[in-house]
Structures are given as structure tokens and as C-alpha cells.
Enzyme design. Structure first.
Site, PDB file in Angstrom:
ATOM      1  N   GLY A  35     -53.680  46.406  40.751  1.00  0.00           N
ATOM      2  CA  GLY A  35     -53.812  45.039  41.246  1.00  0.00           C
ATOM      3  C   GLY A  35     -55.066  44.802  42.056  1.00  0.00           C
ATOM      4  O   GLY A  35     -55.025  44.140  43.101  1.00  0.00           O
ATOM      5  N   PRO A  36     -56.228  45.297  41.611  1.00  0.00           N
ATOM      6  CA  PRO A  36     -57.442  45.210  42.435  1.00  0.00           C
ATOM      7  C   PRO A  36     -57.997  43.802  42.587  1.00  0.00           C
ATOM      8  O   PRO A  36     -58.739  43.544  43.535  1.00  0.00           O
ATOM      9  CB  PRO A  36     -58.436  46.098  41.668  1.00  0.00           C
ATOM     10  CG  PRO A  36     -57.990  46.002  40.245  1.00  0.00           C
ATOM     11  CD  PRO A  36     -56.487  45.963  40.313  1.00  0.00           C
ATOM     12  N   ARG A  90     -55.568  39.301  46.181  1.00  0.00           N
ATOM     13  CA  ARG A  90     -56.138  39.177  47.517  1.00  0.00           C
ATOM     14  C   ARG A  90     -55.950  40.457  48.318  1.00  0.00           C
ATOM     15  O   ARG A  90     -56.852  40.894  49.029  1.00  0.00           O
ATOM     16  CB  ARG A  90     -55.499  37.987  48.242  1.00  0.00           C
ATOM     17  CG  ARG A  90     -55.881  36.649  47.613  1.00  0.00           C
ATOM     18  CD  ARG A  90     -55.106  35.498  48.235  1.00  0.00           C
ATOM     19  NE  ARG A  90     -55.487  34.220  47.626  1.00  0.00           N
ATOM     20  CZ  ARG A  90     -54.900  33.067  47.904  1.00  0.00           C
ATOM     21  NH1 ARG A  90     -53.907  33.025  48.779  1.00  0.00           N
ATOM     22  NH2 ARG A  90     -55.281  31.951  47.314  1.00  0.00           N
ATOM     23  N   MET A  91     -54.773  41.065  48.202  1.00  0.00           N
ATOM     24  CA  MET A  91     -54.547  42.341  48.873  1.00  0.00           C
ATOM     25  C   MET A  91     -55.332  43.450  48.190  1.00  0.00           C
ATOM     26  O   MET A  91     -55.887  44.343  48.845  1.00  0.00           O
ATOM     27  CB  MET A  91     -53.057  42.681  48.875  1.00  0.00           C
ATOM     28  CG  MET A  91     -52.259  41.923  49.913  1.00  0.00           C
ATOM     29  SD  MET A  91     -52.424  42.636  51.554  1.00  0.00           S
ATOM     30  CE  MET A  91     -51.422  44.106  51.389  1.00  0.00           C
ATOM     31  N   LYS A 147     -56.238  42.923  32.822  1.00  0.00           N
ATOM     32  CA  LYS A 147     -57.369  42.540  31.974  1.00  0.00           C
ATOM     33  C   LYS A 147     -58.491  43.553  32.128  1.00  0.00           C
ATOM     34  O   LYS A 147     -58.387  44.500  32.888  1.00  0.00           O
ATOM     35  CB  LYS A 147     -57.869  41.135  32.364  1.00  0.00           C
ATOM     36  CG  LYS A 147     -56.844  40.029  32.198  1.00  0.00           C
ATOM     37  CD  LYS A 147     -57.317  38.735  32.849  1.00  0.00           C
ATOM     38  CE  LYS A 147     -58.564  38.160  32.203  1.00  0.00           C
ATOM     39  NZ  LYS A 147     -58.957  36.870  32.794  1.00  0.00           N
ATOM     40  N   THR A 182     -42.615  44.007  47.695  1.00  0.00           N
ATOM     41  CA  THR A 182     -41.212  43.917  48.074  1.00  0.00           C
ATOM     42  C   THR A 182     -40.390  43.443  46.885  1.00  0.00           C
ATOM     43  O   THR A 182     -40.922  43.021  45.871  1.00  0.00           O
ATOM     44  CB  THR A 182     -41.031  42.949  49.254  1.00  0.00           C
ATOM     45  OG1 THR A 182     -41.495  41.643  48.863  1.00  0.00           O
ATOM     46  CG2 THR A 182     -41.814  43.416  50.464  1.00  0.00           C
ATOM     47  N   PHE A 230     -47.548  46.020  55.828  1.00  0.00           N
ATOM     48  CA  PHE A 230     -48.486  47.069  56.240  1.00  0.00           C
ATOM     49  C   PHE A 230     -49.139  46.786  57.590  1.00  0.00           C
ATOM     50  O   PHE A 230     -49.859  47.629  58.112  1.00  0.00           O
ATOM     51  CB  PHE A 230     -49.601  47.217  55.198  1.00  0.00           C
ATOM     52  CG  PHE A 230     -49.191  47.965  53.960  1.00  0.00           C
ATOM     53  CD1 PHE A 230     -48.810  49.291  54.025  1.00  0.00           C
ATOM     54  CD2 PHE A 230     -49.220  47.344  52.724  1.00  0.00           C
ATOM     55  CE1 PHE A 230     -48.454  49.997  52.881  1.00  0.00           C
ATOM     56  CE2 PHE A 230     -48.865  48.040  51.566  1.00  0.00           C
ATOM     57  CZ  PHE A 230     -48.483  49.363  51.658  1.00  0.00           C
ATOM     58  N   HIS A 243     -44.950  31.981  55.198  1.00  0.00           N
ATOM     59  CA  HIS A 243     -45.920  32.600  54.304  1.00  0.00           C
ATOM     60  C   HIS A 243     -46.625  31.536  53.466  1.00  0.00           C
ATOM     61  O   HIS A 243     -46.192  30.377  53.394  1.00  0.00           O
ATOM     62  CB  HIS A 243     -45.240  33.609  53.368  1.00  0.00           C
ATOM     63  CG  HIS A 243     -44.879  34.891  54.031  1.00  0.00           C
ATOM     64  ND1 HIS A 243     -43.753  35.030  54.824  1.00  0.00           N
ATOM     65  CD2 HIS A 243     -45.494  36.104  54.042  1.00  0.00           C
ATOM     66  CE1 HIS A 243     -43.688  36.269  55.284  1.00  0.00           C
ATOM     67  NE2 HIS A 243     -44.730  36.941  54.824  1.00  0.00           N
ATOM     68  N   LYS A 285     -46.190  32.828  47.530  1.00  0.00           N
ATOM     69  CA  LYS A 285     -45.296  33.978  47.660  1.00  0.00           C
ATOM     70  C   LYS A 285     -44.063  33.768  46.780  1.00  0.00           C
ATOM     71  O   LYS A 285     -43.468  32.683  46.776  1.00  0.00           O
ATOM     72  CB  LYS A 285     -44.885  34.175  49.120  1.00  0.00           C
ATOM     73  CG  LYS A 285     -44.058  35.433  49.357  1.00  0.00           C
ATOM     74  CD  LYS A 285     -43.883  35.692  50.839  1.00  0.00           C
ATOM     75  CE  LYS A 285     -43.017  36.920  51.100  1.00  0.00           C
ATOM     76  NZ  LYS A 285     -43.598  38.142  50.498  1.00  0.00           N
ATOM     77  N   GLY A 337     -39.718  40.262  52.401  1.00  0.00           N
ATOM     78  CA  GLY A 337     -39.267  41.632  52.598  1.00  0.00           C
ATOM     79  C   GLY A 337     -39.273  42.021  54.067  1.00  0.00           C
ATOM     80  O   GLY A 337     -38.408  42.783  54.518  1.00  0.00           O
TER      81      GLY A 337
END
EC number: 1.17.1.8
Length: 266
Positions: free
Chosen positions: A10-11, A14-15, A38, A101, A128, A155, A159, A165
Site C-alpha cells: 500500500g505505498p 497516505r499512510m 497497479k 483494523t 501507531f 476521523h 474511513k 479500531g
């Protein structure tokens, strides 16, 4: 500490973008590949925003694990994909650090058994941010003395899960030290269904979803003549990266699944 080889799933999220920056900036971490929906076969540096990050992009997780040696998988995807990735990583003796989560109790039991069979670590963290972990720990402490409590978690509007979570984990921690109690008026009735939020052992949890928010939670305790509010706010996703770093370092030295960073922070 020796070099820890990392794959990120998941690069482009945003995270995920923050995780790539964190791994690149940490001297004893080495990014060896990324998993994405992709751009299979390309280099990450060919994608806008990742200049100079010359690692291969894979769609197929089996191919990725067979071609790249790694110590840790950082997964920042969705519950469905994250579960598959975590299981595959453990089967390939790669330690998962998961920021997704939504895992079911059955999935957590299965993954725990697999981690212990393989004798390698796995960390699944609803949050985290170090401050959020402390907020949950402080709430657990307060729940010993305040039975009446409500949670408001806020949030961003993209989301997927509600409650968050982090909110669910907070209620689980408080339930360990707090007796279940029906709060409010004994004859309370909702004139509009859902007005009092979710009810978990008598604790009410309210979810707010708005653009402009990142991740926020306040735990409000009440007693005769007083209230206590414990609140944490994340204003950007970089706030989560110190916790991801701690998890990557810690997962190398455990041999089971750990659910929640509160178990690794003294």
C-alpha cells in the site's frame, strides 16, 4: 542492530507514502520492494512522488516473496487484503507489522496460531501514534475509578470502519477493569435510532466522519461533581511513523502475534 529488510504493502496510500519516507530515512532499515494494485514490474521511482526510490513494484504477493528476501512486511491496506497479506507473510517466515483494523476474532486466532507455529513475530496495531497508545492506557487506568464513560472518535470521511479500531481497542482495555453498567436514565429511549451511539458493555461510542479530520479520540468519564476527559489528536499521518518504526524493530524479537502497541510500550 543489523539491517532490517522491509516490504511495504500500500505505498501509494497516505499512510503508505509516510511509511516509505520513514523506511528510507532510517539507517538500519532497507526497503526492498512494495506491493501495489497497479504498476506491476515498474520501479517505485517511476511513480510520481517517489523520486529516487528504486525498488520494484509487485502486484502478486507470492512472486514478491519468492523473488525478494525480507524480514518484515508493513501492511497499510484494507482488512480483507491485510488479512491475506499477513497470512502469506507468516507462511513465508516474514514478520508482519499491520496498521489495518477490522480483523475478526477468528482471523486473529488463526494468525496467532500460525505465528506461534512459525515462531515469528506479528504486530497488528489499531493505532501507531504513541500519544494514542498512552491515551488508551490512561483510559484503562481511569476506568477503575469511573464507571460512567463515553467515547467520541473523529476521523476523515474516507474511513471505512465505524467505530474505529482505536475506539474498540479502548473499550476492550477498559472492560478488563470496569464492570459492565447501563449508563444514563433507566428509562432512556432513543427518539431517533442510533442517537446514543454504539453500546459496548454500557459504554457509548460515537463516530464522527468529516473532511478535514485525520484521527482524533476523546474518552469522557463522569462522576458526581466532576468529569475527566482524555483526548488525543493526530494532525497528520507522520504522527504514526514513530510507532511503525518501534513495531518493525520489536517484531524481530517476538515469537507470537501482538494485538495493540500498548503491549510493547512500558
Amino acid at each position: 542492530m543489523g539491517t532490517i529488510k522491509v516490504i511495504i504493502a500500500g505505498p501509494r496510500g497516505r499512510m503508505g507514502k509516510e511509511a516509505v519516507k520513514m523506511v528510507q530515512a532510517t539507517e538500519h532499515f532497507q526497503l526492498v520492494a512494495v506491493l501495489d494494485r497497479k504498476y506491476d514490474g515498474q520501479l517505485l521511482s517511476e511513480i510520481e512522488g517517489f523520486q529516487g526510490v528504486d525498488v520494484p513494484v509487485y502486484i502478486d504477493i507470492d512472486q514478491c516473496f519468492s523473488e525478494k528476501q525480507a524480514d518484515v512486511l508493513i501492511d497499510l491496506t484494507t482488512p480483507e487484503t491485510g488479512y491475506v497479506h499477513t497470512k502469506k507473510a507468516l507462511e513465508n517466515n516474514i514478520r508482519p507489522v499491520v496498521g489495518t483494523t477490522g480483523f475478526t476474532d477468528e482471523q486473529l486466532k488463526e494468525l496467532t496460531a500460525l505465528a506461534e507455529e512459525k515462531e515469528i513475530g506479528c504486530i497488528i496495531a489499531p493505532n501507531f501514534a504513541i500519544g494514542a497508545i498512552l491515551m488508551m492506557k490512561f483510559s484503562e487506568m481511569a476506568a477503575k475509578y469511573f464507571q460512567d464513560v463515553e467515547i467520541i472518535e473523529l476521523h476523515h470521511d474516507q474511513k471505512l470502519d465505524a467505530p474505529s479500531g482505536t475506539a474498540l481497542k479502548t473499550t476492550q482495555m477498559m472492560s478488563q477493569v470496569r464492570e459492565a453498567k447501563k449508563q444514563g436514565h433507566p428509562e432512556e429511549k432513543e427518539t431517533i435510532s442510533g442517537a446514543r451511539g454504539a453500546n459496548i458493555d454500557g459504554m457509548h461510542v460515537h463516530s464522527v466522519r468529516l473532511p478535514g479530520l485525520i484521527a482524533h479520540q476523546q474518552v469522557i468519564f463522569g462522576a458526581d461533581g466532576q468529569t475527566l476527559t482524555i483526548r488525543h489528536d493526530s494532525y497528520n499521518r507522520a504522527s504514526f511513523m514513530s510507532g511503525v518504526k518501534v513495531c518493525v524493530e520489536t517484531v524481530m524479537n517476538v515469537k507470537t502475534l501482538i494485538y495493540g502497541m500498548e503491549h510493547i510500550i512500558d
